[in-house]
Design an enzyme around this catalytic site. Sequence first.
Site, mmCIF file in Angstrom:
data_model
loop_
_atom_site.group_PDB
_atom_site.id
_atom_site.type_symbol
_atom_site.label_atom_id
_atom_site.label_comp_id
_atom_site.label_asym_id
_atom_site.label_seq_id
_atom_site.Cartn_x
_atom_site.Cartn_y
_atom_site.Cartn_z
ATOM 1 N N ASP A 30 18.702 -38.567 -35.733
ATOM 2 C CA ASP A 30 19.646 -38.183 -34.676
ATOM 3 C C ASP A 30 19.836 -39.291 -33.634
ATOM 4 O O ASP A 30 19.540 -39.115 -32.449
ATOM 5 C CB ASP A 30 19.187 -36.896 -33.986
ATOM 6 C CG ASP A 30 18.973 -35.754 -34.961
ATOM 7 O OD1 ASP A 30 19.772 -35.642 -35.905
ATOM 8 O OD2 ASP A 30 18.011 -34.985 -34.792
ATOM 9 N N GLU A 39 30.620 -29.136 -38.652
ATOM 10 C CA GLU A 39 29.305 -28.532 -38.866
ATOM 11 C C GLU A 39 28.449 -28.592 -37.611
ATOM 12 O O GLU A 39 28.008 -27.578 -37.100
ATOM 13 C CB GLU A 39 28.577 -29.240 -40.017
ATOM 14 C CG GLU A 39 27.262 -28.597 -40.410
ATOM 15 C CD GLU A 39 27.439 -27.309 -41.186
ATOM 16 O OE1 GLU A 39 26.568 -26.426 -41.086
ATOM 17 O OE2 GLU A 39 28.449 -27.180 -41.892
#
Length: 471
Positions: free
Chosen positions: A47, A221
Amino acid sequence: MKPASPPLLGLRRSAAWLVSLLMACTLLPATAAQADNPIVQHIYTADPAPLVHNSRVYLYTGHDEDGSTYFTMKEWRVWSSADMVNWTDHGSPLNVATFSWAKADAWAGQVIARNGKFYWYVPVTAKSTNSMAIGVAVSDSPTGPFRDAIGRPLVGNGEIDPTVFVDDDGQAYLYWGNPNLWYVRLNADMISYSGSATKIPLTTAGFGTRNGNANRPTLYEEGPWVYKRNGLYYNVFAAECCSEFIAYSTAPGPTGPWTYRGTIMPRQGGSFTNHAGVIDFNGGSYFFYHNGALPGGGGFTRSVAVEKFSYNSNGTIPTINMTSSGAPQIGTLNPYGRQEAETIAWGSGIETEPASEGGMDVGYIENGDYIKVKGAAFGAGATSFAARVASAAGGGTLEVRLDSPTGTRVGACTVPGTGGWQNWQTVSCPVTGATGTHDLYLRFTGGSGYLFNVNWWQFQAGSGLAAAPAA
């Protein structure tokens, strides 16, 4: 990596969703890493959230625990680089325990600079609701330490993945969401907001068409990354689990209307999730993402990587594929300035840890481990090398080599036992043949077990051995 076996944390989503992820993972085996991508090798990272500040890129990541079979994440980490290839490990200035109201899940966040401070927006599981909420931490430094800014969630509706953007007029926006996409208008203090959370319409025109899912008709998403470039607003996001690819939409304003523009990074890389961060730095554009490319890597043991790219003339983003080479180096590294040992382009076998003299050190070194530092500019030639070392064992040898772990050995410093892993001593040795620009390899040799730690190193040109100051 020298793996541990951490306990599992709570489930991220439904059991059915997890099963689909595991099935996808089996279809995407990890590939062997080469060259300089992924950019961190001694822990698993995920991330990526890059920030440009004072001529450096600061990279904020999550940390997948070794051996994870779920999204087992307890802390966030910080790295920085001036040249996009040699990354300094700044350790973990923020973890779940920083938020007294949180109990788990150090998932994808982002840092933004404003008001002379640095604000880190992160999703965690709140104790009171047992669901995801967005917290905000603050620091006076991009490397921390960070503290909880408000002592409670900033906003919470069970959804994840915050991204923050400050527009040219000074208005700041916080976006987040899975399965929806939300935003609030942050106040100038960056720790409160005006109005209520607004849901962005997820239309197929705005976010593409997902096939075969009536409950979720668009490709969006999770993991939004919103920014502005040349008057155009971009929303880069993880698309259509599972496995995910990276897509993007653009808009004339910060809240839309959004128009779907297509795929940036296709499905690839041995991880069923992906998460993007995009910056411009030193005249180039860079795309950060994660994959499962390291040994032992996969959907729950991910690694951050980066590619350099150029926008098309009309502002669209080209297709970007994962590579093992990564971004090219900007300039060279100065070996005659004191360099932290944890500034690394590629490492094999090593770990890092907090050092008693400040910052981090490279530790858990065993025979044959090494560090690569890319593009060291020796010029007319170095004559000596110094390193700050510590050993609770018998020490070993710190070999200075060029261009590969088995390349030309230009120096070798004997490291003695110092009576403790944090009892630091400076050692020096002569150097011969280090001229021009080379990749520098510091290779560690000795007996069995852990040998020694290294805090920093420095070359010297001219006569005499290096006389680097004690830290």
